[in-house]
Design a protein around this motif. Structure first.
Motif, short mmCIF file in Angstrom:
data_model
loop_
_atom_site.label_atom_id
_atom_site.label_comp_id
_atom_site.label_asym_id
_atom_site.label_seq_id
_atom_site.Cartn_x
_atom_site.Cartn_y
_atom_site.Cartn_z
N ARG A 35 0.86 -1.20 0.00
CA ARG A 35 0.00 0.00 0.00
C ARG A 35 0.89 1.24 0.00
NH1 ARG A 35 -5.23 1.06 1.34
NH2 ARG A 35 -5.51 -1.04 2.14
N PHE A 36 0.62 2.13 -0.93
CA PHE A 36 1.41 3.36 -1.04
C PHE A 36 0.51 4.57 -0.84
CE2 PHE A 36 3.26 6.88 -3.51
CZ PHE A 36 4.51 6.94 -2.92
N LEU A 37 0.91 5.45 0.07
CA LEU A 37 0.15 6.67 0.37
C LEU A 37 1.03 7.87 0.08
CD1 LEU A 37 -1.30 5.60 3.85
CD2 LEU A 37 -2.46 5.48 1.64
N SER A 38 0.57 8.73 -0.81
CA SER A 38 1.30 9.95 -1.13
C SER A 38 0.54 11.14 -0.58
CB SER A 38 1.47 10.10 -2.65
OG SER A 38 2.07 11.35 -2.95
N TYR A 39 1.25 12.03 0.12
CA TYR A 39 0.63 13.21 0.70
C TYR A 39 0.78 14.43 -0.21
CZ TYR A 39 1.20 10.08 4.66
OH TYR A 39 1.17 8.97 5.46
N ILE A 40 1.34 14.17 -1.42
CA ILE A 40 1.59 15.28 -2.34
C ILE A 40 0.89 15.05 -3.68
CG2 ILE A 40 3.37 16.54 -3.63
CD1 ILE A 40 5.25 16.05 -1.32
N ASP A 41 0.98 13.81 -4.22
CA ASP A 41 0.40 13.51 -5.52
C ASP A 41 -1.12 13.65 -5.48
OD1 ASP A 41 2.91 13.03 -6.32
OD2 ASP A 41 2.72 10.85 -6.48
N THR A 42 -1.69 13.85 -6.66
CA THR A 42 -3.15 14.00 -6.76
C THR A 42 -3.86 12.68 -6.49
OG1 THR A 42 -3.00 13.61 -9.14
CG2 THR A 42 -2.99 15.91 -8.38
N ILE A 43 -3.18 11.51 -6.75
CA ILE A 43 -3.74 10.20 -6.42
C ILE A 43 -3.02 9.73 -5.16
CG2 ILE A 43 -4.18 7.86 -7.22
CD1 ILE A 43 -3.99 8.89 -10.06
N PRO A 44 -3.60 9.93 -3.99
CA PRO A 44 -2.86 9.72 -2.75
C PRO A 44 -2.72 8.27 -2.33
CG PRO A 44 -5.09 10.43 -2.26
CD PRO A 44 -4.95 10.48 -3.75
N SER A 45 -3.49 7.35 -2.88
CA SER A 45 -3.46 5.99 -2.37
C SER A 45 -3.37 4.99 -3.51
CB SER A 45 -4.72 5.73 -1.53
OG SER A 45 -4.71 4.41 -1.02
N ASP A 46 -2.65 3.89 -3.24
CA ASP A 46 -2.47 2.85 -4.25
C ASP A 46 -2.26 1.53 -3.50
OD1 ASP A 46 -2.01 1.37 -6.46
OD2 ASP A 46 0.00 2.14 -6.85
N LEU A 47 -3.03 0.48 -3.86
CA LEU A 47 -2.94 -0.82 -3.19
C LEU A 47 -2.70 -1.90 -4.23
CD1 LEU A 47 -3.27 -2.66 -0.67
CD2 LEU A 47 -5.72 -2.77 -1.25
N ILE A 48 -1.69 -2.76 -3.95
CA ILE A 48 -1.39 -3.89 -4.82
C ILE A 48 -1.35 -5.16 -3.97
CG2 ILE A 48 0.32 -4.95 -6.36
CD1 ILE A 48 1.27 -2.17 -7.09
N ASP A 49 -2.11 -6.18 -4.40
CA ASP A 49 -2.08 -7.50 -3.76
C ASP A 49 -1.68 -8.49 -4.86
OD1 ASP A 49 -2.57 -9.97 -2.61
OD2 ASP A 49 -4.32 -9.26 -1.49
N ARG A 50 -0.43 -8.99 -4.79
CA ARG A 50 0.14 -9.72 -5.92
C ARG A 50 0.71 -11.06 -5.46
NH1 ARG A 50 3.53 -5.90 -9.48
NH2 ARG A 50 1.38 -5.35 -10.05
N LYS A 51 0.46 -12.12 -6.29
CA LYS A 51 1.01 -13.45 -6.04
C LYS A 51 2.04 -13.79 -7.12
CE LYS A 51 -2.76 -15.69 -3.51
NZ LYS A 51 -3.68 -16.86 -3.48
N TYR A 52 3.10 -14.49 -6.65
CA TYR A 52 4.16 -14.91 -7.57
C TYR A 52 4.34 -16.42 -7.47
CZ TYR A 52 5.49 -9.96 -7.09
OH TYR A 52 5.50 -8.59 -7.05
N ASN A 53 4.48 -17.06 -8.62
CA ASN A 53 4.80 -18.49 -8.68
C ASN A 53 5.93 -18.63 -9.69
OD1 ASN A 53 4.91 -21.27 -9.19
ND2 ASN A 53 2.74 -21.52 -8.68
N THR A 54 7.13 -18.94 -9.22
CA THR A 54 8.32 -18.91 -10.09
C THR A 54 9.06 -20.23 -10.01
OG1 THR A 54 8.55 -16.53 -9.68
CG2 THR A 54 10.44 -17.68 -10.65
N LEU A 55 9.45 -20.74 -11.17
CA LEU A 55 10.25 -21.96 -11.28
C LEU A 55 11.52 -21.63 -12.05
CD1 LEU A 55 10.56 -25.04 -10.90
CD2 LEU A 55 9.37 -25.32 -13.09
#
Length: 961
Positions: free
Chosen positions: A488-508
């Motif tokens: 989760r990224f919160l910016s107190y300056i940018d016009t889009i203050p919040s960004d959430l990423i929920d990501r899964k990785y499966n690597t071989l």
């Protein structure tokens, strides 16, 4: 802390002064009675007449001279002078206040007639003698406690120094190899033999020079040799067992338990070790499982608190087994036929809490500002590994030298990490916050095989065309991982203050590699026959290697609308990277040597290797823009020079220079990276136009050591320099946004340079027969220059570091020892752009350690570690870590009771400072804090069996008085 060390020094000096009591001395020169020339390495021993116990001893130097001091006055003594092939000379002595010094001038030894034998009456035993070019030490000449081990005896041999780190030097020269009956002893670590084997099991100890078989370019010259020690066991002691069983429990539920058993006979050595602890002890990995549990009759170096200061809090469970079997009973360390196998199991559960402060100085629009990244993280890591290692070695005088090593490792790891990062501008304005949570599971299997075949020495001499060396290496790695990252990224300056990423990785991942190197040293003889080609050796070299890396990565993101994970098409991919390299070449070497008997000898060698590299790199990817097929060619020569000079009975110098040129193409992830948006503050943007880098590397080493017989003091010094210049180096153009995030645009710069150097020196002196003083000092310094850009403004970052480490140890054998040390480290970073910005961090560490042996059974130990860490922002963190131990041994020292107190002041923490380019980072990690523990240990020991009356010990003087 400073007051504590001053008090230690004040307490030390009276002890030293008391040791300077009035003593006597004798000197003289040993000559051959017939030819009237000086006899080198004659053995001169002084004994008490009352009980024939040894008082002092020496070997005559290259001029036949001896000078024995520290002899007791008013005590009836006798001196025996002996040399192989000569009749011994006996002199009675009685030194008093009127005649404390006696000069025998010339002492003549008479050669024995052929088949002449002395009348057999054993009166004394020679402590040391020369047998050909081998120095032999006779343990039976040293009157020690029945529980004494080899190390206790070595500390009493003039010219031989046992340092605190386990290093052993003889007349300033390091003993590189330690054997038992010509074989490595349980892996070859010196402490395993010297701290476990009892003195009364040893027939003799041999010190000699042998060929260094680790050298790729084999030669008979002296710089290809090393100093070795062989411990020869008595005939009835060639089998035995020793070990340790211990357990301890303390406050705050701290515990430890360990068990080690080791067995040996003429051909086979086997050992098992197992243990568990939650006090951050790092034993259990490879040799440490055995080295941390040696018998050590003398706590000259205290190991009890090792590992207590490690990062985090760790529970460690381990099990190890090893076996070494010799198919021949030969005790020649140069010729053997043996195999060894090791198995290790290790599980670590680690809990880490970390606070990180990163300060970045940024120039933008002709002004500068400071970004402060304040981070907190919590992590739990559980790692289980199984490791199997096998090695077979066969070296015969009339057969090729064969070595085969195989290593397999399986690892299973689970981890959970949570972190929060807050970014401030100029320490006052909050501009962003990032929160990350990650869970992952990884399984890894790795197999590697390495070996070589080299032509035998005898074959090389008989027919040089048979001289070759073949290296081969191959490996396979398979790993799979599954992880989930929520960011989760919160910016107190940018016009889009919040960004959430929920990501899964499966690597071989699957990786394969194989390489083959053939050095044909018989090329000169094959081409030129008997013509010596100006005494220049010519070798043919061929290097072939291939590697293949296969990756299958599946990435999916949580769709918050339907609460399902959808495949991320920007990161999901298949990738296969194949590298093929071929390096043909020729090498030329010329050697010059000269020696003058009993004066000096020197050797100089220079070699040039001319190689040309052909490299093909092919990348196949499900993303078309990552499909590349490139070819590179480069001239990759290297140069090496060796120089050795020895002045008899004075000093020894060695110098080595090595330089080479290598080419490194940009990797696929530098050219066409796949950008993962969960990495909030450091995004890499590739550059498909990156050029290959050319690296020029140089290394120079020089060391000098005193090499003088019959001296109470030894010293040595070494210097090392490293130079690294990279043309077309890959560097960064860092572009920062208003939230403190950076994008790294990779670019080529003209060069990057790094220079580092070190200087070290050691000095040891015997103040009296039983007291010694050791000093060591080491200086490390480095500087590197890294051009780049920050916000499109040219910026050159220069990092300089310097570290000074001084240590002094005073030892009164079997009574008392004290070690004090000081380390001062400074790191400075200078960023030169439109403005000049400088960051400096400093670390000061003062240490003190005292061991006091109240009786043979009771030892007290205390240690204090004072740290002062000054970060780039000027903040100072001071820590005092005070530990104490009391060790009591009973049941003939086979049982041990130990009381331990760790971190009495409750201040333990782990602090690291790091400076790089335009940033300075300080990290503080949790550590183990105050606990008290009681530990009980038992040391089972049995060496050989009962036998009849033993024969006279080697080195016994057979005389009639």
């Amino acid at each position: 802390m400073r007051t504590f060390l001053l008090l230690c020094l004040v307490a030390l000096f009276p002890t030293v002064l008391m040791a300077q009591k009035i003593t006597g001395a004798i000197k003289g020169t040993i000559y051959d009675s017939i030819n009237d020339y000086a006899l080198q390495s004659a053995s001169i021993s002084v004994y008490k007449q009352s009980d024939s116990s040894i008082v002092e001893f020496q070997l005559s130097n290259t001029s036949g001279e001896f000078d024995i001091k520290n002899l007791p006055p008013k005590v009836p003594l006798y001196m025996i002078v002996s040399h192989t092939g000569y009749r011994p000379v006996i002199k009675n002595l009685l030194l008093d206040s009127l005649n404390l010094s006696t000069d025998f001038k010339k002492l003549f030894l008479f050669q024995k007639a052929e088949n002449e034998m002395d009348e057999v009456v054993v009166k004394a035993v020679q402590p040391i003698r020369m047998n050909g070019d081998t120095l032999e030490i006779n343990p039976d000449a040293f009157k020690l406690d029945s529980n004494a081990v080899v190390e206790d005896m070595l500390m009493r041999v003039p010219g031989l120094t046992v340092w605190g780190d386990g290093t052993i030097t003889m007349n300033g020269r390091k003993l590189e190899k330690v054997y038992v009956d010509g074989k490595p002893f349980f892996g070859g670590a010196a402490q395993t033999a010297t701290q476990n084997l009892p003195k009364n099991a040893i027939e003799k100890i041999q010190l000699y020079q042998e060929k260094d078989l680790s050298k790729v370019q084999q030669s008979e010259e002296k710089t290809d040799s090393l100093y070795a020690m062989n411990i020869k066991l008595k005939a009835d002691k060639k089998k035995g067992m020793f070990g340790k069983i211990g357990a301890g429990y303390g406050t705050d539920d701290r515990y430890t338990g360990d068990g080690v058993m080791q067995f040996y006979n003429k051909r086979t050595q086997a050992g098992i070790a197992a243990g568990i602890n939650n006090i951050n002890k790092e034993e259990g990995t490879g040799e440490n499982a055995f080295l941390e549990n040696t018998f050590k009759s003398n706590f000259r170096v205290f190991f009890g608190g090792r590992g207590g200061g490690a990062d985090g809090i760790t529970r460690r469970t381990y099990a190890n087994a090893k076996i070494q079997h010799s198919f021949s009973e030969s005790d020649n360390s140069q010729f053997y036929n043996r195999m060894s196998a090791d198995y290790g199991y290790l599980n670590t559960l680690k809990n880490v809490l970390t606070n990180t402060t990163n300060i970045q100085n940024i120039t933008q629009n002709n002004s500068s500002y400071k970004l402060s990244n304040i981070g907190e993280s919590r992590g739990m890591n559980n790692n289980t590994s199984n490791n199997v290692k096998f090695m077979y070695e066969n070296r015969k005088q009339f057969g090729n030298f064969v070595n085969l090593t195989a290593n397999y490792t399986n690892q299973f790891t689970t981890s959970e990490n949570e972190s929060t990062t807050n970014v401030f501008k100029n320490d006052s304005t909050a501009i962003s916050t990032a929160l990350n949570r990650n869970r992952s599971t990884t399984v890894n299997d790795n197999l590697n095989m390495f070996g070589f075949i080299r032509s035998n020495d005898a074959g090389q001499l008989q027919d040089p065309r048979k001289n070759f060396m073949l290296f081969f290496n191959g490996g396979y790695n398979n790993s799979s991982s599954n992880s989930n990252t929520v960011s989760r990224f919160l910016s107190y300056i940018d016009t889009i203050p919040s960004d959430l990423i929920d990501r899964k990785y499966n690597t071989l991942n699957r990786n394969y590699n194989a390489s083959l190197t053939l050095n044909y040293d018989g090329f000169k003889s094959l081409i030129f026959g008997i013509y010596n080609f100006f005494n220049i050796d010519v070798s043919l070299a061929n290097d072939i290697s291939i590697s293949r890396s296969e990756m299958d990565s599946r990435v999916s993101d949580l769709d918050t609308l339907n609460n399902l994970y959808q495949q991320n098409e920007l990161l999901t991919n298949n990738n296969i990277l194949t590298n093929f390299s071929y390096k043909p070449g020729l090498s030329f070497r010329k050697s010059i040597n000269k020696s003058v008997w009993e004066k000096y000898n020197y050797w100089f060698s220079m070699g040039v290797e001319l190689k040309y590299q052909f490299l093909n790199q092919k990348n196949e990817s499900s993303f078309l823009f990552r499909n590349i097929d490139r070819n590179f060619t480069a001239f990759t020569p290297n140069l090496n020079m060796n120089f050795s000079y020895t002045k008899n009975n004075a000093y020894r110098m060695n110098s080595y220079l090595w330089a080479n040129i290598q080419q490194t193409p940009a990797s696929i992830d530098q050219l066409y990276p796949l950008v993962d948006s969960t990495n909030r503050y450091n995004i890499i943007a590739g550059n498909p136009n990156l050029k290959a880098s050319t690296n020029t590397y140089g290394n120079w080493n020089f060391d000098i050591n005193r090499s003088k017989m019959n001296t109470k003091s030894n010293y040595g010094a070494s210097i090392g320099l490293n130079y690294n210049n990279t043309a077309n180096a890959v560097s960064d153009n860092l572009v920062y946004d208003s939230s403190g995030r950076s994008i790294r645009y990779l670019i080529n710069v003209a060069h990057q340079r790094a220079v580092s150097g070190n200087f070290s020196t050691r000095f040891s002196t015997n103040l009296t027969k039983l007291s010694s003083l050791n000093f060591s000092y080491r200086l490390n310094l480095s500087t590197n220059e890294r051009p780049g850009f920050i916000n499109s403004v040219s910026s050159t970052s220069t990092n300089n570091s310097i570290s000074n480490n001084l240590s002094a140890t005073y030892s009164l054998i079997d009574k008392f020892n004290i070690t004090i040390g000081e380390t001062i480290a400074t790191n400075r970073s200078v960023q030169q752009s439109a403005n000049r910005i400088s960051s400096v961090i400093r670390n000061y560490t003062t240490t003190g350690n005292i061991n006091y042996f109240i009786t043979k059974e009771l030892t007290l130990n205390t240690s204090l570690n004072y740290q002062n860490n000054i970060a780039a922002n000027g903040n100072s963190v001071k820590v005092n870590i005070w530990n104490a131990n009391a060790i009591y041994r009973f049941m003939q020292q086979k049982a041990e009771l130990k009381l331990s107190a760790f971190d009495l002041l409750r201040q333990n923490k782990n602090i690291t400072n790091f400076v790089r380019e335009n940033s300075a980072t300080t990290t503080i990690t949790n550590g183990l804090q105050q606990y008290f523990m009681v530990t009980f240990s038992y040391y089972p020991r049995k060496f050989g069996g009962r036998s009849g009356a033993p024969p006279p010990p080697p080195g016994a003087i057979m005389i009639v008085r």
